[in-house]
Design an enzyme around this catalytic site. Structure first.
Site, PDB file in Angstrom:
ATOM      1  N   GLU A 224     -16.649   6.258   1.990  1.00 22.83           N
ATOM      2  CA  GLU A 224     -15.429   5.437   1.882  1.00 22.83           C
ATOM      3  C   GLU A 224     -15.586   4.250   0.936  1.00 22.83           C
ATOM      4  O   GLU A 224     -14.592   3.701   0.476  1.00 22.83           O
ATOM      5  CB  GLU A 224     -14.952   4.956   3.248  1.00 22.83           C
ATOM      6  CG  GLU A 224     -15.814   3.908   3.913  1.00 22.83           C
ATOM      7  CD  GLU A 224     -15.177   3.389   5.194  1.00 22.83           C
ATOM      8  OE1 GLU A 224     -13.958   3.208   5.233  1.00 22.83           O
ATOM      9  OE2 GLU A 224     -15.915   3.166   6.153  1.00 22.83           O
TER      10      GLU A 224
ATOM     11  N   GLU B 157     -21.165   8.438  11.298  1.00 19.60           N
ATOM     12  CA  GLU B 157     -20.720   7.094  10.892  1.00 19.60           C
ATOM     13  C   GLU B 157     -21.363   6.693   9.573  1.00 19.60           C
ATOM     14  O   GLU B 157     -20.707   6.124   8.690  1.00 19.60           O
ATOM     15  CB  GLU B 157     -21.033   6.092  11.999  1.00 19.60           C
ATOM     16  CG  GLU B 157     -20.761   4.648  11.671  1.00 19.60           C
ATOM     17  CD  GLU B 157     -19.316   4.359  11.270  1.00 19.60           C
ATOM     18  OE1 GLU B 157     -18.439   5.200  11.507  1.00 19.60           O
ATOM     19  OE2 GLU B 157     -19.073   3.284  10.702  1.00 19.60           O
TER      20      GLU B 157
ATOM     21  N   HIS C  34     -26.853  27.121  10.466  1.00 19.94           N
ATOM     22  CA  HIS C  34     -25.620  27.913  10.649  1.00 19.94           C
ATOM     23  C   HIS C  34     -24.700  27.778   9.452  1.00 19.94           C
ATOM     24  O   HIS C  34     -23.504  28.039   9.551  1.00 19.94           O
ATOM     25  CB  HIS C  34     -24.918  27.471  11.936  1.00 19.94           C
ATOM     26  CG  HIS C  34     -25.745  27.691  13.158  1.00 19.94           C
ATOM     27  ND1 HIS C  34     -26.022  28.929  13.677  1.00 19.94           N
ATOM     28  CD2 HIS C  34     -26.407  26.800  13.925  1.00 19.94           C
ATOM     29  CE1 HIS C  34     -26.805  28.806  14.734  1.00 19.94           C
ATOM     30  NE2 HIS C  34     -27.059  27.526  14.914  1.00 19.94           N
TER      31      HIS C  34
ATOM     32  N   TRP D  50       0.913  -1.160   0.000  1.00 18.92           N
ATOM     33  CA  TRP D  50       0.000   0.000   0.000  1.00 18.92           C
ATOM     34  C   TRP D  50       0.941   1.196   0.000  1.00 18.92           C
ATOM     35  O   TRP D  50       1.609   1.481   0.992  1.00 18.92           O
ATOM     36  CB  TRP D  50      -0.869  -0.047   1.257  1.00 18.92           C
ATOM     37  CG  TRP D  50      -1.949   0.972   1.305  1.00 18.92           C
ATOM     38  CD1 TRP D  50      -3.026   1.081   0.477  1.00 18.92           C
ATOM     39  CD2 TRP D  50      -2.059   2.057   2.227  1.00 18.92           C
ATOM     40  NE1 TRP D  50      -3.812   2.139   0.844  1.00 18.92           N
ATOM     41  CE2 TRP D  50      -3.243   2.764   1.908  1.00 18.92           C
ATOM     42  CE3 TRP D  50      -1.306   2.495   3.300  1.00 18.92           C
ATOM     43  CZ2 TRP D  50      -3.664   3.879   2.631  1.00 18.92           C
ATOM     44  CZ3 TRP D  50      -1.726   3.603   4.017  1.00 18.92           C
ATOM     45  CH2 TRP D  50      -2.888   4.287   3.672  1.00 18.92           C
TER      46      TRP D  50
ATOM     47  N   LYS E 252     -19.397   5.752   6.053  1.00 19.26           N
ATOM     48  CA  LYS E 252     -19.609   4.477   5.347  1.00 19.26           C
ATOM     49  C   LYS E 252     -19.847   4.730   3.875  1.00 19.26           C
ATOM     50  O   LYS E 252     -19.272   4.101   3.010  1.00 19.26           O
ATOM     51  CB  LYS E 252     -20.797   3.753   5.960  1.00 19.26           C
ATOM     52  CG  LYS E 252     -20.626   2.292   6.253  1.00 19.26           C
ATOM     53  CD  LYS E 252     -19.297   1.875   6.769  1.00 19.26           C
ATOM     54  CE  LYS E 252     -18.953   2.593   8.034  1.00 19.26           C
ATOM     55  NZ  LYS E 252     -17.576   2.460   8.456  1.00 19.26           N
TER      56      LYS E 252
HETATM   57  C1  AGP Z   1     -13.928   2.602   8.960  1.00 22.78           C
HETATM   58  O1  AGP Z   1     -14.895   2.051   8.078  1.00 22.78           O
HETATM   59  C2  AGP Z   1     -12.585   2.776   8.310  1.00 22.78           C
HETATM   60  N1  AGP Z   1     -12.134   1.587   7.702  1.00 22.78           N
HETATM   61  C3  AGP Z   1     -11.578   3.458   9.210  1.00 22.78           C
HETATM   62  O2  AGP Z   1     -12.117   4.715   9.542  1.00 22.78           O
HETATM   63  C4  AGP Z   1     -11.227   2.720  10.525  1.00 22.78           C
HETATM   64  O3  AGP Z   1     -12.338   2.749  11.385  1.00 22.78           O
HETATM   65  C5  AGP Z   1     -10.074   3.471  11.195  1.00 22.78           C
HETATM   66  O4  AGP Z   1      -8.974   3.398  10.337  1.00 22.78           O
HETATM   67  C6  AGP Z   1      -9.699   2.892  12.569  1.00 22.78           C
HETATM   68  O5  AGP Z   1      -9.292   1.566  12.414  1.00 22.78           O
HETATM   69  P1  AGP Z   1      -9.108   0.666  13.741  1.00 22.78           P
HETATM   70  O6  AGP Z   1     -10.468   0.564  14.386  1.00 22.78           O
HETATM   71  O7  AGP Z   1      -8.589  -0.637  13.246  1.00 22.78           O
HETATM   72  O8  AGP Z   1      -8.144   1.378  14.643  1.00 22.78           O
END
Ligand code: AGP
Length: 607
Positions: free
Chosen positions: A490, A483, A506, A75, A487
């Site tokens: 992303e 949240e 506002h 990555w 979702k």
């Molecule tokens: C959430 O859908 C994401 N994949 C991302 O925000 C994730 O929650 C965040 O990177 C934290 O990951 P963790 O819970 O493994 O620490």
């Protein structure tokens, strides 16, 4: 987050490496590679940009019956996704795969003039540095690795092999996880245990600052200061079915639909419905310690942060005299925040490896604050560094978008808050409604998923071409709206943002036009009427509203409505199921990669 696999034993190394990398695909990647060594001292290095299938095309023309090798899914952090930047990287006779960031790679590169660099990566610099000590086999490989790591600054999980010693793999970690699988006449390595399933259930979790030389029938661990470390072999709790789709089209849908079961696992042994109490053994805090707590910090990133924010609303409702401070880990770790006496920090992380959350944990520990993990991945770094903790036990969460972990994180934190309230003597008449609804929540989740799935699929197809979405809620529905927006954005790449209903006028109200849809969460309760007024403001400006509500009397002329017929206190948790399914079906309608969205990784182990 990159993925690392390695094999040494009696089977075909190429086969293990490819199957292992496929198990790690969910972590997100943009290129992949493997190298295997033959007994005659030759090496077969194969790398490809893009999906593992591209690597398999090269493998088909380069099959070898080698018994040792390492592999990697990358990555990109330094250097764009490409074959030349893909791992393994070669330096002289050695090959290296790396997960993490070498922060001083530029300075180190200046000292490595004799190496002809072919990539833009920090990882190749580490390979060249190791080789500068290895001197083509004049020194033991593990010694060269140790000397190099003493000069490298940053985070790493690495595996190194040499053509000159094809009977060993050297691994080391600092900040990026590595697990060693112990088999019969074979030894494996991986970034996480899912790549080992089906091969062994025996695992050794390497700790930061440790380096190991592994052979097909031995594992020798020591610290960078050459102190021997006794290998602690643990049982891998996960089973193979947990990391397979089980008949679903995508892991995401599987993980959304299995929330009745996953939450049941979170609650197992922790809820006493008869006396209306909860009990958590993991935090390891006495009644007296719980009673003393005056301030809760809740640390997380992304969905974990949203879980903490939502839990904070609930905890404040039933626990008097304490303040609750949900913080974003990547911000909080650099602030000069005053942490009051009698504070406890909840460290929330599904993977237990998120770099910013881990760094925040270490900063908070330095201040002598008790840290409690709310973690899913067993044996993960955060789980091992907190003072105590509660595993949420939802099983592996493979899809990059977090769903079942969110639900269980919220409830686990609410249960922790209930243990504080119990210790502080809060009346059971206040606490019992929470305990009762928590106990019944898995059933409510099941009923909700069953009742809304088809309606949401139809609505999602109707809204799949919108470029913008606004999510709205008040009180506990506000973190839920946040949240839901995350979702959608992303996995479908729709520009979705959440606002507290009260904030609309506002500024955000100016956004509303036909380019936007609004998803409004309206749980019944004391703020319901205010939320209704806010929806009327949106409608008056031509908004396209999808209402989600459990209030039978709701009758505004919205475009679409999802009615929930269960849930009260935790209605926002059920409303979040709607957002999860909505995001899923919009993404399916758009034809995007549901489980591995672009640019993202399942666990962000780099800062
Ligand atoms: C959430 O859908 C994401 N994949 C991302 O925000 C994730 O929650 C965040 O990177 C934290 O990951 P963790 O819970 O493994 O620490």
């Amino acid at each position: 987050m990159c993925g690392i696999v390695g094999y040494i034993g009696g089977k075909n190394a190429q086969d293990f490496l490819i199957s292992g990398l496929k198990r790690l695909e969910y972590r997100g990647y943009d290129s992949a590679g493997i190298v295997t060594l033959s007994e005659d001292g030759s090496a077969t290095l194969l790398r490809a940009k893009g999906k593992i299938s591209n690597l398999e095309e090269k493998l088909a023309k380069n099959k070898r019956d080698d018994k040792v090798g390492i592999g990697h899914t990358r990555w990109a952090t330094h250097g764009e996704p490409s074959e030349k930047n893909a791992h393994p990287h070669q330096a002289g006779e050695i090959y290296l795969v790396h997960n993490g960031i070498i922060e001083n790679y530029k300075e180190l590169k200046q000292q490595l003039k004799e190496h002809e660099f072919k990539s833009e990566t920090d990882s190749e610099v580490l390979a060249a540095l190791i080789n500068s000590f290895y001197k083509d086999g004049k020194h033991p490989l593990i010694n060269a690795v140790v000397q190099a790591l003493k000069l490298a600054k940053g985070t790493y999980g690495i595996a190194v092999v040499s053509k000159l010693s094809p009977d060993e793999i050297v691994v080391a970690r600092s900040g990026s996880p590595l697990v060693i699988g112990v088999g019969h006449g074979e030894t494996m390595i991986a970034s996480d245990a899912s790549a080992l399933l089906g091969h062994t259930k025996q695992a050794i979790y390497l700790n930061d600052g440790e380096v190991a030389m592994i052979k097909k029938d031995s594992v020798e661990i020591k610290t960078l200061n050459a102190e021997p470390v006794s290998a602690k072999v643990e049982e891998i709790e996960t089973n193979l079915s947990a990391i397979q789709k089980g008949g679903y089209d995508h892991f995401l849908l599987k993980e959304i639909m299995e929330q009745p079961d996953s939450l049941t696992e979170t609650l197992r042994g922790r809820v006493n419905i008869e006396d209306g109490t909860v009990r958590l053994g993991g935090p390891g805090l006495s009644e007296g310690q719980l009673r003393k707590i005056k301030h809760l910090i809740i640390v997380g990133c992304g969905t974990a942060y949203h879980a903490g924010l939502l839990a904070s609303y609930y905890i404040e409702k039933f626990t008097p005299e304490i303040t609750v401070e949900p913080v974003i880990a990547s911000e909080y770790r650099y602030r000069q925040s005053y942490i009051p006496e009698d504070s406890v920090a909840l460290i929330v992380s599904q993977s237990g490896e998120t770099a910013d959350t881990l760094a925040c944990l270490r900063e908070i520990k330095k201040q002598g604050v008790t840290t409690i993990g709310i973690v899913n991945a067993i044996g993960s770094t955060i789980a091992r560094e907190v003072d105590g903790g509660t595993y949420v036990h939802v099983g592996p969460e493979i899809s990059v978008a977090s769903t079942k972990a969110f639900t269980s994180q919220v409830i686990a934190m609410v249960m922790f808050g209930l243990t504080i309230a119990q210790a502080k003597g809060v009346r059971s008449s206040i606490l019992k409604p929470y305990v009762n609804e928590i106990y019944n929540l898995p059933k409510m989740i099941h009923e909700t998923l069953e009742s809304v799935q088809d309606a949401i699929k139809n609505i999602a197809n109707k809204y799949a071409n919108y470029e913008h979405g606004i999510y709205l809620g008040r009180d506990t529905a506000y973190p839920t709206a946040m949240e839901g927006a995350l979702k959608l954005k992303e996995i479908s790449y729709v520009d979705a943002n959440a606002y507290a209903f009260g904030e609309l006028k506002h500024g955000p109200l100016a956004l509303i036009d036909d380019r936007f849809f609004e998803l409004a969460l309206l749980p019944k309760g004391e703020l319901y009427d205010k939320a209704v007024s806010n929806v009327q403001e949106v409608l008056a400006r031509g908004g396209h509203v999808i209402a989600v509500t459990n209030e039978e009397k709701f009758d505004l002329p919205v475009d679409d409505i999802i009615r929930l017929n269960t849930g009260d206190i935790f209605a926002p948790i059920l409303m979040n199921l709607v957002s999860q399914l909505f995001a899923y079906y919009v993404t399916v309608a758009k034809g995007y990669d549901v489980d591995q969205p672009r640019n993202l990784a399942k666990s962000v182990t780099v800062e």
